[in-house]
Design a protein around this motif. Sequence first.
Motif, mmCIF file in Angstrom:
data_model
loop_
_atom_site.group_PDB
_atom_site.id
_atom_site.type_symbol
_atom_site.label_atom_id
_atom_site.label_comp_id
_atom_site.label_asym_id
_atom_site.label_seq_id
_atom_site.Cartn_x
_atom_site.Cartn_y
_atom_site.Cartn_z
ATOM 1 N N ASN A 199 3.897 11.225 0.302
ATOM 2 C CA ASN A 199 3.550 12.290 1.250
ATOM 3 C C ASN A 199 4.627 13.357 1.303
ATOM 4 O O ASN A 199 5.816 13.034 1.389
ATOM 5 N N ALA B 173 7.628 -3.742 3.051
ATOM 6 C CA ALA B 173 6.559 -3.218 3.910
ATOM 7 C C ALA B 173 7.171 -2.455 5.072
ATOM 8 O O ALA B 173 8.178 -2.862 5.642
ATOM 9 N N GLY B 174 6.562 -1.317 5.391
ATOM 10 C CA GLY B 174 7.018 -0.508 6.509
ATOM 11 C C GLY B 174 8.220 0.366 6.209
ATOM 12 O O GLY B 174 8.720 1.059 7.084
ATOM 13 N N GLN B 175 8.691 0.356 4.964
ATOM 14 C CA GLN B 175 9.867 1.143 4.579
ATOM 15 C C GLN B 175 9.442 2.346 3.742
ATOM 16 O O GLN B 175 8.325 2.412 3.241
ATOM 17 N N SER B 176 10.371 3.284 3.566
ATOM 18 C CA SER B 176 10.093 4.466 2.753
ATOM 19 C C SER B 176 11.327 4.854 1.959
ATOM 20 O O SER B 176 12.437 4.431 2.267
ATOM 21 N N PHE C 111 6.073 5.927 0.818
ATOM 22 C CA PHE C 111 5.940 4.978 1.921
ATOM 23 C C PHE C 111 5.211 3.722 1.455
ATOM 24 O O PHE C 111 4.278 3.816 0.670
ATOM 25 N N ASN C 112 5.621 2.580 2.007
ATOM 26 C CA ASN C 112 4.863 1.341 1.827
ATOM 27 C C ASN C 112 4.228 1.014 3.173
ATOM 28 O O ASN C 112 4.866 0.459 4.056
ATOM 29 N N ASN C 113 2.959 1.368 3.323
ATOM 30 C CA ASN C 113 2.230 1.119 4.563
ATOM 31 C C ASN C 113 1.483 -0.207 4.531
ATOM 32 O O ASN C 113 0.646 -0.452 5.396
ATOM 33 N N GLY C 114 1.778 -1.059 3.555
ATOM 34 C CA GLY C 114 1.101 -2.346 3.433
ATOM 35 C C GLY C 114 1.829 -3.436 4.199
ATOM 36 O O GLY C 114 2.647 -3.170 5.085
ATOM 37 N N ARG D 41 -6.042 6.992 -1.812
ATOM 38 C CA ARG D 41 -5.649 5.593 -1.809
ATOM 39 C C ARG D 41 -5.244 5.166 -3.214
ATOM 40 O O ARG D 41 -5.692 5.736 -4.204
ATOM 41 N N TYR E 119 0.866 -1.182 0.000
ATOM 42 C CA TYR E 119 0.000 0.000 0.000
ATOM 43 C C TYR E 119 0.903 1.232 0.000
ATOM 44 O O TYR E 119 1.401 1.644 1.043
#
Length: 193
Positions: free
Chosen positions: A70, A138-141, A88-91, A188, A66
Amino acid sequence: MSSEEIDIHENPSQEVEIHTKPIRKRWKSNQLLSLIALLISLGTFITFAYQNYLIREQQYRSVLPYLMINPFTGFDENGQPTYVLALFNNGVGLAFIEDLSIIYQGKEYSSVRSFYLDSIYPIKCGFTEINIGYALPAGQSITILDSNDSTAAQVLDNVFQNTQIEITYSSLYDQKWKVMFGNQNHKRPIKFD
């Protein structure tokens, strides 16, 4: 022979009316058991098919990336404005970058480097190239562009008010999405096939 009884052999052309009781077919026990077994098998098949569907959906969602783009504006420890534009990967799964498009003042760029050199170059800022095929965990930017120079931060903020960024990415199961930032910013990612 009585007068009411008719001998068929004497007058074969005469119709004889025979009254019979309707024969009811009864289900034999083996036929009933076969039907019950068929219904149970059908129910089992439907249950297994639905369970397989749920397992497949769970697998897809367990690797669902996801992405979000930003901007962050703020101040450093000296009170100078800063600007950061990050991806960002918020997935919960890897996101494989498939395409990048940056549109600024009617020109389209396919890399952060070409956008920086053609549109922002005299401004002091750092940038990270987003390569096609890059896997963002995931969780990285990734910091796309950033600056802690006060003049540069204001210019970058103004530039990205008029810039559109589109990133197409996919999951491990090759599901594809597009995330947009800018004039037509979507909250989204948009899924497509």
